[in-house]
Design a protein around this motif. Structure first.
Motif, short mmCIF file in Angstrom:
data_model
loop_
_atom_site.label_atom_id
_atom_site.label_comp_id
_atom_site.label_asym_id
_atom_site.label_seq_id
_atom_site.Cartn_x
_atom_site.Cartn_y
_atom_site.Cartn_z
N PRO A 1 22.06 -45.63 -40.59
CA PRO A 1 22.30 -43.54 -40.47
C PRO A 1 21.64 -43.06 -39.64
N ILE A 2 20.51 -43.41 -39.16
CA ILE A 2 20.36 -42.51 -38.38
C ILE A 2 20.37 -42.81 -37.18
N MET A 3 20.68 -44.02 -36.56
CA MET A 3 21.36 -44.38 -35.64
C MET A 3 22.74 -44.10 -35.25
N LYS A 4 23.70 -43.87 -35.85
CA LYS A 4 25.18 -43.65 -36.46
C LYS A 4 25.06 -42.45 -35.86
N ARG A 5 24.03 -41.82 -36.70
CA ARG A 5 24.04 -40.03 -36.75
C ARG A 5 23.90 -39.75 -35.04
N ALA A 6 22.87 -40.67 -34.49
CA ALA A 6 22.59 -40.59 -32.61
C ALA A 6 23.71 -40.73 -32.12
N PHE A 7 24.24 -41.81 -31.94
CA PHE A 7 25.38 -41.75 -31.00
C PHE A 7 26.44 -41.63 -31.24
N ASP A 8 27.08 -41.22 -32.92
CA ASP A 8 27.57 -40.18 -32.85
C ASP A 8 27.80 -38.73 -32.37
N GLU A 9 26.75 -38.08 -32.67
CA GLU A 9 26.35 -37.16 -32.07
C GLU A 9 26.71 -36.91 -31.20
N ASP A 10 25.68 -37.89 -29.34
CA ASP A 10 26.26 -38.08 -28.13
C ASP A 10 27.78 -38.23 -27.89
N THR A 11 28.67 -39.06 -28.17
CA THR A 11 30.30 -39.29 -28.86
C THR A 11 31.07 -38.16 -28.61
N LYS A 12 30.53 -37.20 -30.47
CA LYS A 12 31.09 -35.51 -30.15
C LYS A 12 30.63 -34.97 -28.81
N ILE A 13 29.53 -34.88 -28.22
CA ILE A 13 29.19 -33.41 -27.49
C ILE A 13 30.12 -34.30 -26.26
#
Length: 166
Positions: free
Chosen positions: A22-34
């Protein structure tokens, strides 16, 4: 277990995949959002543990679960070649809630301290991720050696290197 300033590094084990996914998912999703203005996205398997199992638990990789104040915050996966001393940073991620606080730089300092015989570090990152470019180039001392598929925002890739001078 290894301590480096306020961080703790432990060799990645299968049991860690559940907490790190879940940490990896949040980190990658944050980058994708930005960078892409999309809600989620990352490499195949980033959101279900398969990427961590495939590369973090690979027999030839060295991966660390990273904690801050006894809380797991991320992971780093390295490919160390003790013959050529040309090593590869396969993946690094930290929870978005602790990003932009210098922790990534501390993680990189730890890595360099653990592998002092390294001649060159290599890594790659998505072309769209300007935050990663800034981190690798301006914070860690890498330089861009190649850009693959520069006109494709989804498939472009920056290839980076850091030569260690003695």
């Amino acid at each position: 277990m290894k301590r480096f300033n306020e961080l703790t590094f432990e060799i990645l084990e299968e049991k860690d995949i559940e907490i790190l996914t879940p940490i990896m998912k949040r980190a990658f999703d944050e980058d994708t959002k930005i960078h892409l203005n999309e809600l989620e996205g990352g490499p195949e398997g980033y959101d279900n543990g398969e990427l961590l199992k495939k590369f973090g638990l690979h027999k030839d990789s060295t991966a660390y679960k990273i904690s801050l104040n006894n809380e797991v915050i991320g992971c780093i996966i390295l490919w160390i070649n003790n013959e050529t001393h040309q090593n590869f940073l396969g993946n690094i991620f930290i929870d978005p809630k602790v990003q932009n606080k210098g922790i990534g730089q501390e993680i990189w300092k730890f890595v360099e301290s653990q592998y002092p015989d390294t001649i060159i570090w290599r890594t790659e990152t998505p072309g769209f991720s300007t935050r990663n470019h800034n981190f690798y180039v301006n914070k860690c001392g890498f330089h861009v050696v190649k850009i693959e598929n520069p006109m494709n925002k989804y498939d472009s890739k920056y290839i980076l290197e850091k030569e260690i001078r003695r």
